[in-house]
Design an enzyme around this catalytic site. Structure first.
Site, PDB file in Angstrom:
ATOM      1  CB  SER A  36     -47.449  85.272 -43.926  1.00 38.60           C
ATOM      2  OG  SER A  36     -46.703  84.602 -44.921  1.00 38.60           O
ATOM      3  CE1 TYR A  77     -49.774  81.435 -44.934  1.00 39.69           C
ATOM      4  CE2 TYR A  77     -51.095  80.914 -42.996  1.00 39.69           C
ATOM      5  CZ  TYR A  77     -49.960  81.466 -43.566  1.00 39.69           C
ATOM      6  OH  TYR A  77     -49.021  82.065 -42.778  1.00 39.69           O
ATOM      7  CE  LYS A 103     -51.197  84.058 -41.090  1.00 39.72           C
ATOM      8  NZ  LYS A 103     -51.331  84.163 -39.615  1.00 39.72           N
TER       9      LYS A 103
HETATM   10  C1  WQD Z   1     -38.838  77.276 -49.158  1.00 45.66           C
HETATM   11  C2  WQD Z   1     -38.066  76.913 -50.418  1.00 45.66           C
HETATM   12  C3  WQD Z   1     -39.342  75.615 -51.988  1.00 45.66           C
HETATM   13  C4  WQD Z   1     -39.676  72.073 -49.367  1.00 45.66           C
HETATM   14  C5  WQD Z   1     -44.084  78.906 -46.903  1.00 45.66           C
HETATM   15  C6  WQD Z   1     -45.432  79.540 -46.914  1.00 45.66           C
HETATM   16  C7  WQD Z   1     -45.374  80.869 -46.215  1.00 45.66           C
HETATM   17  C8  WQD Z   1     -44.742  80.722 -44.848  1.00 45.66           C
HETATM   18  C9  WQD Z   1     -43.392  80.070 -44.925  1.00 45.66           C
HETATM   19  C10 WQD Z   1     -46.440  80.582 -43.171  1.00 45.66           C
HETATM   20  C11 WQD Z   1     -38.894  77.044 -51.693  1.00 45.66           C
HETATM   21  C12 WQD Z   1     -38.174  74.799 -51.441  1.00 45.66           C
HETATM   22  C13 WQD Z   1     -39.383  73.335 -49.880  1.00 45.66           C
HETATM   23  C14 WQD Z   1     -39.106  70.936 -49.965  1.00 45.66           C
HETATM   24  C15 WQD Z   1     -37.964  72.345 -51.538  1.00 45.66           C
HETATM   25  N1  WQD Z   1     -45.581  79.969 -44.004  1.00 45.66           N
HETATM   26  N2  WQD Z   1     -38.530  73.461 -50.940  1.00 45.66           N
HETATM   27  N3  WQD Z   1     -38.252  71.111 -51.038  1.00 45.66           N
HETATM   28  O1  WQD Z   1     -42.936  78.170 -49.659  1.00 45.66           O
HETATM   29  O2  WQD Z   1     -41.211  79.977 -49.114  1.00 45.66           O
HETATM   30  O3  WQD Z   1     -43.200  79.692 -47.655  1.00 45.66           O
HETATM   31  O4  WQD Z   1     -43.592  78.800 -45.585  1.00 45.66           O
HETATM   32  O5  WQD Z   1     -46.538  81.763 -42.970  1.00 45.66           O
HETATM   33  O6  WQD Z   1     -46.686  81.365 -46.075  1.00 45.66           O
HETATM   34  O7  WQD Z   1     -45.808  79.782 -48.259  1.00 45.66           O
HETATM   35  O8  WQD Z   1     -41.425  77.988 -47.614  1.00 45.66           O
HETATM   36  O9  WQD Z   1     -40.112  76.146 -46.673  1.00 45.66           O
HETATM   37  O10 WQD Z   1     -42.122  75.582 -48.131  1.00 45.66           O
HETATM   38  O11 WQD Z   1     -40.073  76.539 -49.179  1.00 45.66           O
HETATM   39  O12 WQD Z   1     -37.195  72.477 -52.509  1.00 45.66           O
HETATM   40  O13 WQD Z   1     -39.340  69.754 -49.558  1.00 45.66           O
HETATM   41  O14 WQD Z   1     -37.679  75.539 -50.349  1.00 45.66           O
HETATM   42  O15 WQD Z   1     -39.540  75.390 -53.381  1.00 45.66           O
HETATM   43  O16 WQD Z   1     -38.037  77.500 -52.728  1.00 45.66           O
HETATM   44  P1  WQD Z   1     -42.182  78.954 -48.651  1.00 45.66           P
HETATM   45  P2  WQD Z   1     -40.968  76.478 -47.849  1.00 45.66           P
END
Ligand code: WQD
Length: 339
Positions: A124, A148, A152
């Site tokens: 990741s 988590y 990785k």
């Molecule tokens: C994306 C953007 C949030 C939800 C995570 C894990 C990473 C990988 C992918 C496994 C950010 C914003 C999110 C919401 C929002 N997983 N957001 N409202 O955090 O980049 O990565 O998922 O491998 O390890 O860390 O992905 O989809 O949670 O967030 O505003 O309800 O959307 O702040 O900018 P992230 P995400």
């Protein structure tokens, strides 16, 4: 090739199994169904017309996994099985270290015992920690904000050390950015248990009326519009990246970013979703989520140069396919007072 796919009924695993079968490979899935369902097997078979061998089994159980390796002569392993909820990992670190590290060690040891030479690992972009984008494979990895992410980074090191000690054990470490979307059939896709942690499944549930509105976690970042910027990559592009990695895996340890190389903000994604699908996604701007980076996107050139892989699908395709899957799923909209 005959490929063992652990976690193959999960989101990325199931899409990769479809691509493997359609590329002429055979697939054996091992999954304990802790975060997926057996129904996905039928969907994979219905999309590809190919049969899939399935074992409901815990990958950390060395004895039963040894029997599976003995029964099948695998040419390669793609290891997806693992717990992946960032927030949960902070509260239950030993559950994450035990499962995610032990499964990796058990599989690597069984590959050595059974002379399986190719190992592709689901890593990741989280391992980059607070490095500045674009993220490059040669960067020094920085601590992540959660167990988590640490599992990785540690799994990458474990597999690299085992490969260095065993010249016939070759490893490809694939660092995913933000996988979203679904197979064009809408038969498989991302269906998280409970309240979605990730942006796209939350957006599709708001669009369907399952959730009242999206909370945008901050609009005061130093980005194009203040909301967080990420490198969203279509899950089918990601799946195809695994085939390329497996088929190009020759010597030693390889590390690749699987991303588009482009950043998209939360508000840009919401706008694209509404435009492509002609459905409203109401939202509120709320506080930042602790641990979030402002910006994270890939330098995707190494996978292009060495694997001949680039992401072909854009944000519009991701939004269309994610909505198509959500629309077809049986999850019903909640009544007003249930949201
Ligand atoms: C994306 C953007 C949030 C939800 C995570 C894990 C990473 C990988 C992918 C496994 C950010 C914003 C999110 C919401 C929002 N997983 N957001 N409202 O955090 O980049 O990565 O998922 O491998 O390890 O860390 O992905 O989809 O949670 O967030 O505003 O309800 O959307 O702040 O900018 P992230 P995400």
């Amino acid at each position: 090739m005959n490929v063992l796919v652990t976690g193959g009924t999960g989101y990325i695993g199931s899409h990769t199994c479809v691509s493997l079968l359609q590329a002429g490979h055979s697939v054996v899935i091992v999954d304990n169904l802790s975060n997926s369902s057996r129904e996905t097997l039928e969907q994979i078979e219905s999309i590809t017309g190919e049969e899939v061998m399935f074992y409901e089994n815990d990958v950390t159980d060395e004895k039963t996994m040894d029997e599976i390796f003995t029964h099948h002569s695998f040419d390669g392993v793609i290891h997806f099985a693992g717990f992946k909820a960032v927030g949960e990992s902070v509260n239950l670190p030993s559950k994450y270290y035990r499962n995610n590290l032990l499964s990796t060690i058990v599989l690597a040891d069984l590959c050595l015992k059974h002379n399986v030479e190719k190992f592709v690992f689901s890593s990741s972009a989280t391992v980059y920690g607070e490095n500045a984008s674009p993220m490059v494979e040669s960067m020094e990895l920085l601590p992540t904000t959660n167990p988590y992410g640490e599992t990785k980074a540690m799994s990458e090191r474990i597999l690299s050390d085992i490969s260095k000690a065993n010249p016939n054990f070759h490893v490809s470490l694939l660092r995913y950015f933000n996988p979203v979307g679904a197979h064009e059939s809408g038969l498989i896709g991302e269906s998280p248990n409970g309240i979605p942690n990730n942006l796209m499944p939350y957006v599709t549930q708001v669009a369907k009326g399952i959730r009242e509105k999206l909370s945008v976690f901050g609009d005061d970042y130093d980005t194009v519009d203040g909301s967080g910027v990420r490198d969203y990559v279509h899950v089918m592009d990601l799946a195809e990246g695994h085939i390329a990695a497996l088929e190009h895996l020759e010597e030693g340890v390889r590390v690749y970013n699987l991303g588009t190389g482009k950043g998209t903000s939360v508000l840009e994604l919401v706008e694209a979703f509404e435009q492509v699908n002609q459905v409203p996604v109401p939202y509120d701007i709320v506080q930042r989520r602790p641990g979030d980076l402002a910006t994270c996107f890939a330098d995707a050139s190494k996978a292009e140069n060495e694997l001949g892989w680039t992401a072909k699908r854009g944000i519009q395709d991701m939004c269309r396919d994610a909505w198509n899957y959500q629309s077809r799923s049986s999850q019903e909209a909640l009544s007003e007072n249930e949201r």
